[in-house]
Design a protein around this motif. Structure first.
Motif, PDB file in Angstrom:
ATOM      1  N   THR A  31       0.842  -1.199   0.000  1.00 19.01           N
ATOM      2  CA  THR A  31       0.000   0.000   0.000  1.00 19.01           C
ATOM      3  C   THR A  31       0.874   1.244   0.000  1.00 19.01           C
ATOM      4  OG1 THR A  31      -1.695  -1.176   1.273  1.00 19.01           O
ATOM      5  CG2 THR A  31      -1.826   1.232   1.244  1.00 19.01           C
ATOM      6  N   ALA A  32       0.554   2.200  -0.873  1.00 18.07           N
ATOM      7  CA  ALA A  32       1.315   3.444  -0.942  1.00 18.07           C
ATOM      8  C   ALA A  32       0.668   4.520  -0.084  1.00 18.07           C
ATOM      9  CB  ALA A  32       1.403   3.925  -2.382  1.00 18.07           C
ATOM     10  N   SER A  33       1.510   5.299   0.574  1.00 15.25           N
ATOM     11  CA  SER A  33       1.079   6.496   1.285  1.00 15.25           C
ATOM     12  C   SER A  33       2.164   7.540   1.079  1.00 15.25           C
ATOM     13  CB  SER A  33       0.866   6.214   2.773  1.00 15.25           C
ATOM     14  OG  SER A  33       0.442   7.379   3.454  1.00 15.25           O
ATOM     15  N   GLY A  34       1.851   8.553   0.298  1.00 10.25           N
ATOM     16  CA  GLY A  34       2.881   9.516  -0.068  1.00 10.25           C
ATOM     17  C   GLY A  34       3.939   8.869  -0.938  1.00 10.25           C
ATOM     18  N   SER A  35       5.203   9.054  -0.608  1.00 13.62           N
ATOM     19  CA  SER A  35       6.307   8.475  -1.378  1.00 13.62           C
ATOM     20  C   SER A  35       6.784   7.148  -0.798  1.00 13.62           C
ATOM     21  CB  SER A  35       7.478   9.454  -1.436  1.00 13.62           C
ATOM     22  OG  SER A  35       7.936   9.755  -0.123  1.00 13.62           O
ATOM     23  N   ARG A  36       6.089   6.636   0.221  1.00 11.03           N
ATOM     24  CA  ARG A  36       6.467   5.378   0.864  1.00 11.03           C
ATOM     25  C   ARG A  36       5.433   4.302   0.574  1.00 11.03           C
ATOM     26  NH1 ARG A  36      10.405   6.172   4.622  1.00 11.03           N
ATOM     27  NH2 ARG A  36      10.117   4.037   5.329  1.00 11.03           N
ATOM     28  N   VAL A  37       5.834   3.045   0.814  1.00  6.85           N
ATOM     29  CA  VAL A  37       4.888   1.943   0.792  1.00  6.85           C
ATOM     30  C   VAL A  37       4.941   1.211   2.130  1.00  6.85           C
ATOM     31  CG1 VAL A  37       4.875   1.572  -1.701  1.00  6.85           C
ATOM     32  CG2 VAL A  37       6.582   0.384  -0.274  1.00  6.85           C
ATOM     33  N   PHE A  38       3.835   0.589   2.480  1.00  6.42           N
ATOM     34  CA  PHE A  38       3.717  -0.250   3.666  1.00  6.42           C
ATOM     35  C   PHE A  38       3.276  -1.628   3.204  1.00  6.42           C
ATOM     36  CE2 PHE A  38       3.342   4.058   5.056  1.00  6.42           C
ATOM     37  CZ  PHE A  38       3.826   4.113   6.355  1.00  6.42           C
ATOM     38  N   PHE A  39       3.660  -2.657   3.937  1.00  9.00           N
ATOM     39  CA  PHE A  39       3.265  -4.015   3.572  1.00  9.00           C
ATOM     40  C   PHE A  39       3.378  -4.925   4.783  1.00  9.00           C
ATOM     41  CE2 PHE A  39       7.726  -3.397   2.586  1.00  9.00           C
ATOM     42  CZ  PHE A  39       8.362  -4.525   3.087  1.00  9.00           C
ATOM     43  N   MET A  40       2.767  -6.117   4.663  1.00 12.08           N
ATOM     44  CA  MET A  40       2.816  -7.124   5.710  1.00 12.08           C
ATOM     45  C   MET A  40       3.656  -8.303   5.235  1.00 12.08           C
ATOM     46  SD  MET A  40       0.964  -5.818   8.169  1.00 12.08           S
ATOM     47  CE  MET A  40       0.838  -7.260   9.243  1.00 12.08           C
ATOM     48  N   THR A  41       4.504  -8.827   6.115  1.00  9.41           N
ATOM     49  CA  THR A  41       5.330  -9.980   5.785  1.00  9.41           C
ATOM     50  C   THR A  41       5.600 -10.760   7.067  1.00  9.41           C
ATOM     51  OG1 THR A  41       7.355 -10.712   4.655  1.00  9.41           O
ATOM     52  CG2 THR A  41       7.520  -8.731   6.022  1.00  9.41           C
ATOM     53  N   GLY A  42       6.488 -11.756   7.025  1.00 10.09           N
ATOM     54  CA  GLY A  42       6.813 -12.546   8.211  1.00 10.09           C
ATOM     55  C   GLY A  42       5.695 -13.489   8.593  1.00 10.09           C
ATOM     56  N   PRO A  50       1.067 -13.371   6.910  1.00 13.34           N
ATOM     57  CA  PRO A  50       1.925 -12.231   7.251  1.00 13.34           C
ATOM     58  C   PRO A  50       1.448 -11.542   8.535  1.00 13.34           C
ATOM     59  CG  PRO A  50       1.141 -12.077   4.979  1.00 13.34           C
ATOM     60  CD  PRO A  50       0.408 -13.184   5.614  1.00 13.34           C
ATOM     61  N   THR A  51       2.356 -11.315   9.464  1.00 14.71           N
ATOM     62  CA  THR A  51       2.011 -10.692  10.744  1.00 14.71           C
ATOM     63  C   THR A  51       2.827  -9.441  11.036  1.00 14.71           C
ATOM     64  OG1 THR A  51       3.605 -12.137  11.843  1.00 14.71           O
ATOM     65  CG2 THR A  51       1.302 -12.878  11.794  1.00 14.71           C
ATOM     66  N   ASP A  52       3.872  -9.164  10.252  1.00 12.51           N
ATOM     67  CA  ASP A  52       4.792  -8.071  10.551  1.00 12.51           C
ATOM     68  C   ASP A  52       4.561  -6.887   9.619  1.00 12.51           C
ATOM     69  OD1 ASP A  52       5.752  -9.999  12.221  1.00 12.51           O
ATOM     70  OD2 ASP A  52       7.652 -10.296  11.150  1.00 12.51           O
ATOM     71  N   LEU A  53       4.387  -5.715  10.187  1.00 15.19           N
ATOM     72  CA  LEU A  53       4.216  -4.494   9.410  1.00 15.19           C
ATOM     73  C   LEU A  53       5.585  -3.898   9.092  1.00 15.19           C
ATOM     74  CD1 LEU A  53       2.319  -2.295   8.233  1.00 15.19           C
ATOM     75  CD2 LEU A  53       2.444  -1.161  10.468  1.00 15.19           C
ATOM     76  N   TRP A  54       5.818  -3.636   7.791  1.00 17.05           N
ATOM     77  CA  TRP A  54       7.067  -3.040   7.315  1.00 17.05           C
ATOM     78  C   TRP A  54       6.743  -1.802   6.479  1.00 17.05           C
ATOM     79  CZ3 TRP A  54      12.350  -5.177   6.603  1.00 17.05           C
ATOM     80  CH2 TRP A  54      12.587  -6.291   7.424  1.00 17.05           C
ATOM     81  N   THR A  55       7.755  -0.990   6.230  1.00 15.55           N
ATOM     82  CA  THR A  55       7.630   0.146   5.338  1.00 15.55           C
ATOM     83  C   THR A  55       8.910   0.304   4.530  1.00 15.55           C
ATOM     84  OG1 THR A  55       7.043   2.502   5.204  1.00 15.55           O
ATOM     85  CG2 THR A  55       8.554   1.857   6.959  1.00 15.55           C
ATOM     86  N   SER A  56       8.810   1.018   3.400  1.00 18.09           N
ATOM     87  CA  SER A  56       9.985   1.263   2.550  1.00 18.09           C
ATOM     88  C   SER A  56       9.823   2.573   1.811  1.00 18.09           C
ATOM     89  CB  SER A  56      10.167   0.131   1.540  1.00 18.09           C
ATOM     90  OG  SER A  56      11.266   0.405   0.673  1.00 18.09           O
ATOM     91  N   ASP A  57      10.941   3.297   1.691  1.00 10.93           N
ATOM     92  CA  ASP A  57      10.975   4.494   0.855  1.00 10.93           C
ATOM     93  C   ASP A  57      11.705   4.232  -0.453  1.00 10.93           C
ATOM     94  OD1 ASP A  57      13.610   4.257   1.602  1.00 10.93           O
ATOM     95  OD2 ASP A  57      13.768   6.249   2.515  1.00 10.93           O
ATOM     96  N   GLY A  58      11.991   2.950  -0.726  1.00 11.63           N
ATOM     97  CA  GLY A  58      12.679   2.581  -1.966  1.00 11.63           C
ATOM     98  C   GLY A  58      14.167   2.402  -1.814  1.00 11.63           C
ATOM     99  N   THR A  59      14.685   2.590  -0.590  1.00 14.24           N
ATOM    100  CA  THR A  59      16.110   2.356  -0.318  1.00 14.24           C
ATOM    101  C   THR A  59      16.238   1.263   0.732  1.00 14.24           C
ATOM    102  OG1 THR A  59      16.282   3.953   1.505  1.00 14.24           O
ATOM    103  CG2 THR A  59      16.554   4.798  -0.742  1.00 14.24           C
ATOM    104  N   LYS A  60      17.397   0.619   0.772  1.00 13.20           N
ATOM    105  CA  LYS A  60      17.621  -0.402   1.799  1.00 13.20           C
ATOM    106  C   LYS A  60      17.622   0.223   3.188  1.00 13.20           C
ATOM    107  CE  LYS A  60      20.067  -3.889  -0.933  1.00 13.20           C
ATOM    108  NZ  LYS A  60      18.943  -4.856  -0.775  1.00 13.20           N
ATOM    109  N   GLN A  61      18.194   1.431   3.305  1.00  7.45           N
ATOM    110  CA  GLN A  61      18.242   2.090   4.606  1.00  7.45           C
ATOM    111  C   GLN A  61      16.846   2.501   5.091  1.00  7.45           C
ATOM    112  OE1 GLN A  61      19.902   2.976   1.900  1.00  7.45           O
ATOM    113  NE2 GLN A  61      22.077   2.543   2.344  1.00  7.45           N
TER     114      GLN A  61
END
Length: 334
Positions: A232-243, A248-259
């Motif tokens: 799911t996108a929100s602004g320039s980031r995405v959120f997703f569930m994994t683990g 999937p039980t773990d909430l993660w986010t990404s701005d497109g970089t590993k950091q």
């Protein structure tokens, strides 16, 4: 019915600078001059799209027996009788009805399957000279539907999968601007965030979260993940569930970089047979909202995340474990 459908859809598709009556529709052109034979396939205009100053659509060729040998015709119209004409036969015979795939400024794209089952991407600007197939064959088997495609800025991203070999392509609608951007790569579920697209991808080695700006240099795997969902996108980031083990039980986010890709919080699965109640992510300004169980007491509450662990917090404190069990994303108004 066929004539009325054409008149109504043209009013919505043609440019705003043209003025049409708001209270009445008029027949543009009678394109079905022969009454349909009993039991014959429908030949009404459909798959409308905008192409520059014209609207384009397809019809099935009339009067061909057996019907399986009929062609599908691509039409263009400027809203007048004189300006309504066929551009060409997209396929003759066709493996299936052509489908509108996407639009770019001034261009419409169609997925077209020939009699041999080969899927091609066609583009049109509403003229005969500007209507032609682009790139390679997209697929030769449609067991799982056509490869994914999405509009990113002024380009169209699309997948190519032939005999289990997949790659990701990009086009600006020109022959020279239709190029592969990652090969091999199987892409699923594009989600747009700002000027980039995030998606699940597999390059033949491992599965993971990928990002692309539509160029080869800007296409890369962000995080290796065996599986994930609810991207799911929100602004320039995405959120997703994994683990998790089964779900999937773990909430993660990404701005497109590993950091900038990180774990935020774990939500509990009630038991081995029941999935977690975290089954949607609702984009809101500055992040997402979701429901989930965070403690062993099984209480389901509403949560919000801004993309940081500290900013992922519980919003409600309901005593009843089932009070939010049926809440859906479309029941949250922002």
């Amino acid at each position: 019915m066929n004539r009325l459908a054409l008149a109504l859809l043209l009013a919505a598709l043609l440019p705003a600078r043209a003025v049409y009556p708001q209270t009445a529709q008029t027949l543009v052109r009678d394109i079905n001059t022969q009454p349909p034979a009993p039991g014959s396939p429908d030949s009404s205009p459909r798959q409308f799209a905008a192409a520059g100053s014209r609207a384009v659509f397809i019809t099935r060729e009339e009067g061909v027996e057996p019907p399986a040998l009929a062609a599908y015709l691509l039409w263009a119209t400027d809203g007048s009788d004189a300006g309504t004409s066929t551009l060409l036969r997209l396929c003759s015979p066709c493996g299936a009805e052509p489908q509108r795939a996407a639009e770019l400024p001034g261009l419409a794209f169609y997925n077209v399957i020939d009699a041999n089952g080969a899927l091609r991407l066609w583009r049109t600007d509403g003229t005969r000279a500007g209507t032609f197939a682009l790139g390679p064959v997209l697929a030769t088997s449609l067991s799982y539907g056509p490869p994914p495609a999405t509009v990113l800025g002024r380009r169209l991203l699309f997948g190519v999968c032939v005999e289990a070999h997949c790659s990701l392509w990009s086009t600006d609608g020109s022959a020279e601007g239709t190029v592969p951007i990652q090969d091999p790569l199987t892409a699923y579920g594009f989600v747009l965030a700002g000027d980039r697209a995030f998606f699940e991808g597999n390059d033949g080695g491992e599965n993971g979260l990928w990002v692309t700006d539509g160029t080869p240099a800007g296409t890369r795997m962000v995080q290796a993940l065996s599986y994930f969902g609810l991207l799911t996108a929100s602004g320039s980031r995405v959120f997703f569930m994994t683990g998790g083990d089964d779900y999937p039980t773990d909430l993660w986010t990404s701005d497109g970089t590993k950091q900038g890709t990180r774990f935020l919080r774990k939500f509990l699965q009630p038991n081995h047979y029941v999935p977690p109640f975290t089954d949607f992510l609702k984009p809101v300004p500055g992040g997402v909202m979701l429901v989930g169980i965070s403690g062993r007491n099984g209480v389901i509450n509403l949560w919000r995340s801004d993309g940081t662990p500290a900013g992922t917090r519980q919003l409600t404190a309901f005593p009843d474990g089932a009070s939010l069990a049926g809440l859906g994303w479309n029941q949250i108004a922002v």
